[in-house]
Design a protein around this motif. Sequence first.
Motif, short mmCIF file in Angstrom:
data_model
loop_
_atom_site.label_atom_id
_atom_site.label_comp_id
_atom_site.label_asym_id
_atom_site.label_seq_id
_atom_site.Cartn_x
_atom_site.Cartn_y
_atom_site.Cartn_z
N PRO A 1 0.82 -1.23 0.00
CA PRO A 1 0.00 0.00 0.00
C PRO A 1 0.85 1.27 0.00
N LEU A 2 2.04 1.22 0.58
CA LEU A 2 2.90 2.41 0.61
C LEU A 2 3.53 2.65 -0.75
N SER B 1 0.96 3.72 -3.38
CA SER B 1 -0.01 4.77 -3.03
C SER B 1 0.01 5.85 -4.11
N GLY B 2 -1.15 6.32 -4.47
CA GLY B 2 -1.23 7.34 -5.52
C GLY B 2 -1.36 6.76 -6.92
N CYS B 3 -1.24 5.44 -7.06
CA CYS B 3 -1.38 4.83 -8.39
C CYS B 3 -2.88 4.72 -8.74
N ARG C 1 -6.61 -3.77 1.21
CA ARG C 1 -6.02 -2.53 1.72
C ARG C 1 -6.08 -1.35 0.76
N MET C 2 -6.40 -1.61 -0.50
CA MET C 2 -6.50 -0.51 -1.47
C MET C 2 -7.81 -0.62 -2.25
#
Lengths: 194, 67
Positions: free
Chosen positions: A96-97, A100-102, A125-126
């Motif tokens: 997730p880190l 992130s933003g994808c 988680r996403m």
Amino acid sequence: MKFSEIKSHLAKFRVGIAGAGGLGSNCAMALARSGIGTLVISDFDLIVEANLNRQFYFANQIGMKKTLALKENIERTGSATRVIANQIELNPDNIPLIFSGCEVIVEAFDMADMKEMLIETVLIRMPGIPLIIGSGMAGWGKNEYIKCRKIDDQLFVCGDETTEVSEDLPPMAPRVGIVANMQANLVIEILMKK
Amino acid sequence: MKILLNNREEEFDKESFSINELLILKKLSFKMRIIKINGTLVQKDSYDNTYIKDSDNVQILYLMSGG
């Protein structure tokens, strides 16, 4: 729509690619040539000779980190795509880190257990981030069995969903490349609707 | 009950059964898979206590090594 317009639209987005082997390297090249803004590419592996039958690397890159070699090869196309290379083994904590933003994530692992881990992690988680899986591309021929299936709004699978790699059914450039490019094609389809 | 299994309608005598029962009934033994019911992921440790009901949409995705 003109290609210049498509490219400037795609330049606004960030796409995650989990794995830089046969699927990841070919998918990344297709996306970079299409003008995706940023590619986040993760893999922990180094290039070995056996990779060259299907992966987008060259003989003089043997021994290099896959993510760095792929970044180099993308730059050689003259593409303006920004590549964020993570030479790291993905796990449920860092996925997730890193991604992130994808806006879209491409699953590009070779081992089934890693595919499963990534899918479970992204779905839990996403939520809502589209995930494009590659499953079933071993051997050669059987073009008519390779397809893309929409499971739901978040999950898509490209491949024949049947053939598994074995000693008698190795992964080869044509079928792996077809699936990698189908994944890239679907990324673009999803992003063009945004 | 009638369910949608990988986009195909299937009919069963029972009113409800667990995911594990479905896997046995349909002889789906390949272990590397993702199962979603009505769009929600079912984790492996819940296959025994997650039940499928009439008109549920069950999607099973098999994960083949290679890439």
